[in-house]
Design an enzyme around this catalytic site. Structure first.
Site, PDB file in Angstrom:
ATOM      1  N   PHE A   1       0.816  -1.216   0.000  1.00 39.16           N
ATOM      2  CA  PHE A   1       0.000   0.000   0.000  1.00 39.16           C
ATOM      3  C   PHE A   1       0.856   1.275   0.000  1.00 39.16           C
ATOM      4  CE2 PHE A   1      -3.459  -2.459   2.385  1.00 39.16           C
ATOM      5  CZ  PHE A   1      -4.422  -2.317   1.393  1.00 39.16           C
TER       6      PHE A   1
ATOM      7  N   SER B   1      -2.314  -6.552  -6.958  1.00 43.23           N
ATOM      8  CA  SER B   1      -2.309  -5.362  -6.093  1.00 43.23           C
ATOM      9  C   SER B   1      -2.858  -5.708  -4.719  1.00 43.23           C
ATOM     10  CB  SER B   1      -3.182  -4.263  -6.698  1.00 43.23           C
ATOM     11  OG  SER B   1      -4.549  -4.506  -6.416  1.00 43.23           O
ATOM     12  N   ASP B   2      -2.636  -4.837  -3.760  1.00 44.96           N
ATOM     13  CA  ASP B   2      -3.365  -4.990  -2.506  1.00 44.96           C
ATOM     14  C   ASP B   2      -4.778  -4.445  -2.734  1.00 44.96           C
ATOM     15  OD1 ASP B   2      -4.096  -5.558   0.058  1.00 44.96           O
ATOM     16  OD2 ASP B   2      -2.262  -4.814   0.961  1.00 44.96           O
ATOM     17  N   ALA B   3      -5.658  -4.746  -1.796  1.00 43.97           N
ATOM     18  CA  ALA B   3      -7.074  -4.428  -1.998  1.00 43.97           C
ATOM     19  C   ALA B   3      -7.265  -2.929  -2.231  1.00 43.97           C
ATOM     20  CB  ALA B   3      -7.878  -4.879  -0.790  1.00 43.97           C
TER      21      ALA B   3
ATOM     22  N   ALA C   1      -5.766  -0.893  -3.851  1.00 40.04           N
ATOM     23  CA  ALA C   1      -4.556  -0.056  -3.782  1.00 40.04           C
ATOM     24  C   ALA C   1      -4.311   0.749  -5.049  1.00 40.04           C
ATOM     25  CB  ALA C   1      -3.342  -0.920  -3.465  1.00 40.04           C
TER      26      ALA C   1
END
Ligand code: NOJ
Length: 738
Positions: free
Chosen positions: A256, A287-289, A291
């Protein structure tokens, strides 16, 4: 790079429409619909800011239905789902993907299996205290066997973010503050998750996270910026991700945070130059959630479309739940703002993993029947118990009536206090989403099962110490046992704390118990290092149990009553005060090392030393070290020491080997862990423990970012923990360096 599937990938790419390509890059979470008119995120906010109560929230959730966007799936607009942990749903959706979409490309199911799926093992920070890669691999394998039975193909783990700051809640999800340990931990988990053959029905791909340096978030505040020298990044933070990739991890999740001003989600240097070019990674990035969309908040993208373009061009393959790819990429490619070649590269990375997982040949790797047989097997429970025992760290054990308080004698009358002693669900710790709290054995249940007579009082009522309730039970007992620490929501994601001390009401309870002048055992359940000086002062014995997982109570009873001898050692420093954070053993000396005189590097109001240093942990026996020797082999130092068990029972000792480069052209840490070994010693037994430390591993990045090994003096420290070591020094000659 493995070329095995490249022709088949190309064949598919040739057939795919733009929409189908973008669809492969989309990872959806099921959205909740039905009983409420706001988004799920808004609903969560409403609960957290008090607009609705927790009960109202639960009621609404109970009537909600999950929406899997099946029309989108049929149109080839979804390539992956996140958070589906049941075989029936996974297979139902997979069937749509395989039989109802134009090209029949199978779905990839990702899930957060952080420390066990259903058989929850200790939180990673705890498990790292076992200093045992082989154990980490076995618990990883167990997690894979359960999770894959529930339809999972990829776990968003291991987390190998080095963290030196106990304020950061996610320190619970990794292996602590040391770079070497984080890499060994991560590599072992990757081997365990992935097994020997990724296409086997019980293997899942490992997605290493969070790339990179998420654990260095400024001030320990989650999601905060990371600004650091390139030397530090390469020496202290990047090696664990690299170790996981070398162990074969097939996916990686950019973090993030930004690094030196560029969010990892759109950081081309990180995702292309470091990951692909330098490290030769040919797996997928996810990706991160949300992000990618958050790059607008970071202020590096004007809008969601620009965020999508930046991320794709930087090398981000899959968009986890932010939907910016599906909303924008087709148009961006058509208008020539994003190269189709970049899109194809991302699709290829994702298809490659689907091929490697064998999904094109066996899209349904499990079924409900397998799932129903796979969970919480007795052998899994016993591994979870072994892991919990090995994770616990004995922090203090003083004498009471002439002998060490622990282990306890069963004839002693004990009184147990604190809600955590009877809680089952709190034992899972943060990030155990496949867990069922009821699976956990609490301490009070385990004591009962062992036939131990005890009284139990929560001890705190309406936020106050319940003096009336504790009086009688404490007065009638020989030993008082109090469970203290943190609830599971107090560590993990979005759970940073500016003050890492024990809540005052718990301290009051401890003080009230200490006033009975009876031996007091403190059992700590927590997800991060805490400031424990007052606890240390008041308690006769302190056992750090962390959040130990499903076998919590049994493991505790094993240790408390001496069936097992504690051997865990801390992998993160326990500071004296929150204001010392970040605090870690491998610090630099400064020009004015802290000391008694005024103008030295220290605080006016706290001691220099932590309460418990890195590597610290006691046992029911004790060990003596002698004859540290350093010899030179052709390209390495051979370090040896004798370790003797001088107590009266067998135990396992974690022997640690640190090194200091005495004078280099760049400032070097006062000590850096280079090797360790866990040795079993019978009472009275002595063994020689040897370590090989290659000269090549003694280097650092110089001012010009060149990795150099300098000649000169190196001091080796070998011992029980980072501040209790024997030391010996040795000269590396210029001619010997290479
Ligand atoms: C956010 C977390 O940062 C990450 O660790 C996790 O894997 C994803 N959400 C998916 O749940």
């Amino acid at each position: 790079m493995s070329r095995k599937y490249e022709d088949r990938i190309q064949e598919l790419l040739n057939k795919m429409t733009l929409q189908e390509k973008v669809g492969q890059l989309r990872q959806c979470g099921p959205s909740l619909v039905g009983a409420f008119e706001v988004s799920f995120e808004e609903l969560l906010d409403m609960m957290f800011d008090g607009r609705i109560t927790q009960e109202e929230f639960a009621r609404l959730m109970g009537t909600a239905k999950q929406d899997f966007r099946e029309d989108d799936l049929r149109d080839g607009r979804i390539g992956s789902y996140n958070g589906i942990g049941d075989a029936a749903t996974a297979n139902r959706l997979q069937k749509i993907a395989v039989t109802e979409t134009r090209l029949g490309i199978p779905l990839l199911f990702g899930y957060d299996v952080i420390h066990g799926f259903r058989t929850v093992t200790p939180i990673p920070l705890a498990e790292s205290c076992a200093w045992e890669p082989e154990l980490w691999e076995r618990t990883g394998r167990m997690a894979a066997e359960e999770a894959t039975a529930a339809g999972v193909h990829m776990t968003f783990a291991p987390m190998v973010d080095v963290s030196k700051d106990a304020r950061w809640g996610r320190i619970s999800e990794g292996a602590g503050e040391d770079t070497l340990l984080a890499g060994l931990y991560g590599a072992a988990k990757v081997r365990g998750f992935q097994g020997d053959d990724l296409s086997a029905a019980d293997s899942m791909a490992a997605c290493v996270k969070h790339f990179a340096a998420y654990g260095a978030a400024e001030a320990g505040r989650d999601y905060n910026r990371v600004d650091m020298s390139m030397q530090r990044l390469w020496e202290e933070y990047l090696p664990p991700y690299k170790a996981c990739i070398e162990a074969g991890a097939r996916a990686i999740m950019p973090a993030f945070n930004d690094i030196n001003g560029v969010p990892c989600s759109v950081n081309e240097w990180l995702l292309k130059e470091v990951l692909r070019e330098k490290w030769g990674f040919d797996g997928m990035t996810v990706s991160d959630a949300n992000a990618i969309a958050e790059c607008v908040n970071h202020g590096v993208a004007r809008d969601r479309a620009e965020a999508a373009a930046l991320a794709l061009e930087a090398g981000m393959d899959m968009d986890m739940t932010s939907e910016v790819y599906i909303e924008n990429l087709e148009k961006l490619v058509t208008e020539g703002q994003v190269k189709e070649e970049s899109l194809d590269r991302a699709v290829a990375d994702i298809l490659r993993i689907k091929f490697e997982l064998g999904l094109f040949d066996h899209p349904y790797r499990t079924d409900e029947e397998r799932q129903s047989r796979a969970m919480l097997k007795p052998k899994y429970r016993s591994l979870a118990r072994e892991a919990a025992v090995k994770s616990m760290v004995l922090l203090k054990n003083d004498a009471a009536s002439g002998e060490m308080l622990l282990p306890l004698d069963k004839s002693k009358k004990i009184a147990v206090f604190g809600e955590l002693a009877s809680s089952k669900s709190e034992m899972t710790g943060a990030w155990a989403i496949g867990a069922e709290g009821n699976d956990c054995v609490s301490l009070t249940e385990a004591l009962e099962a062992e036939g131990i007579l005890f009284t139990y009082t929560e001890g705190i009522c309406n936020g106050k110490v319940d003096r009336g309730a504790i009086e009688e039970n404490a007065a009638n007992a020989d030993v008082l046992l109090i469970a203290m620490g943190e609830h599971k929501e107090e560590s993990g994601e979005a759970a940073s704390r500016a003050d890492i001390s024990i809540p005052e009401v718990q301290m009051k309870l401890l003080e009230a118990l200490a006033a009975f002048s009876k031996p007091v055992v403190v059992l700590l359940f927590n997800g991060r290092p805490l400031t424990l000086s007052r606890v240390h002062e008041k308690a006769t014995a302190v056992l750090e149990a962390w959040h130990p997982g499903v076998e919590a109570g049994n493991a505790l009873v094993d240790i408390l009553y001496g069936k097992e001898n504690p051997s865990g050692k801390l992998t993160a420093t326990f500071p004296f005060a929150s204001g010392q954070c970040p605090m870690y053993y491998a610090h630099m000396n400064t020009g004015r090392p802290g000391g008694k005189s005024k103008f030295t590097s220290k605080y006016l109001d706290t001691p220099l030393e932590p309460v418990y240093p890195f590597g610290y942990g006691l046992s029911y026996t004790s060990y003596e070290y002698r004859d540290l020797k350093i010899e030179k082999k052709e390209k390495a130092f051979l370090v040896s020491v004798y370790v003797k068990n001088v107590g009266s029972r067998a135990g396992e000792e974690i022997v640690q080997c640190y090194v200091q480069d005495k004078a280099a052209k760049r400032v070097r840490p006062v000590k850096l862990l280079k090797a360790f070994d866990k040795v079993r010693l019978e009472a009275g037994e002595e063994k020689q423990v040897c370590f090989t430390v290659p000269f090549e591993e003694l280097g650092y990045y110089d001012w010009n970012m060149k990795y150099v090994v300098e000649d000169g003096e190196f001091v080796f420290y070998v011992g029980k923990n980072s501040s209790d070591c024997l030391n010996a020094s040795v000269i590396l000659e210029r001619s010997e360096r290479r």
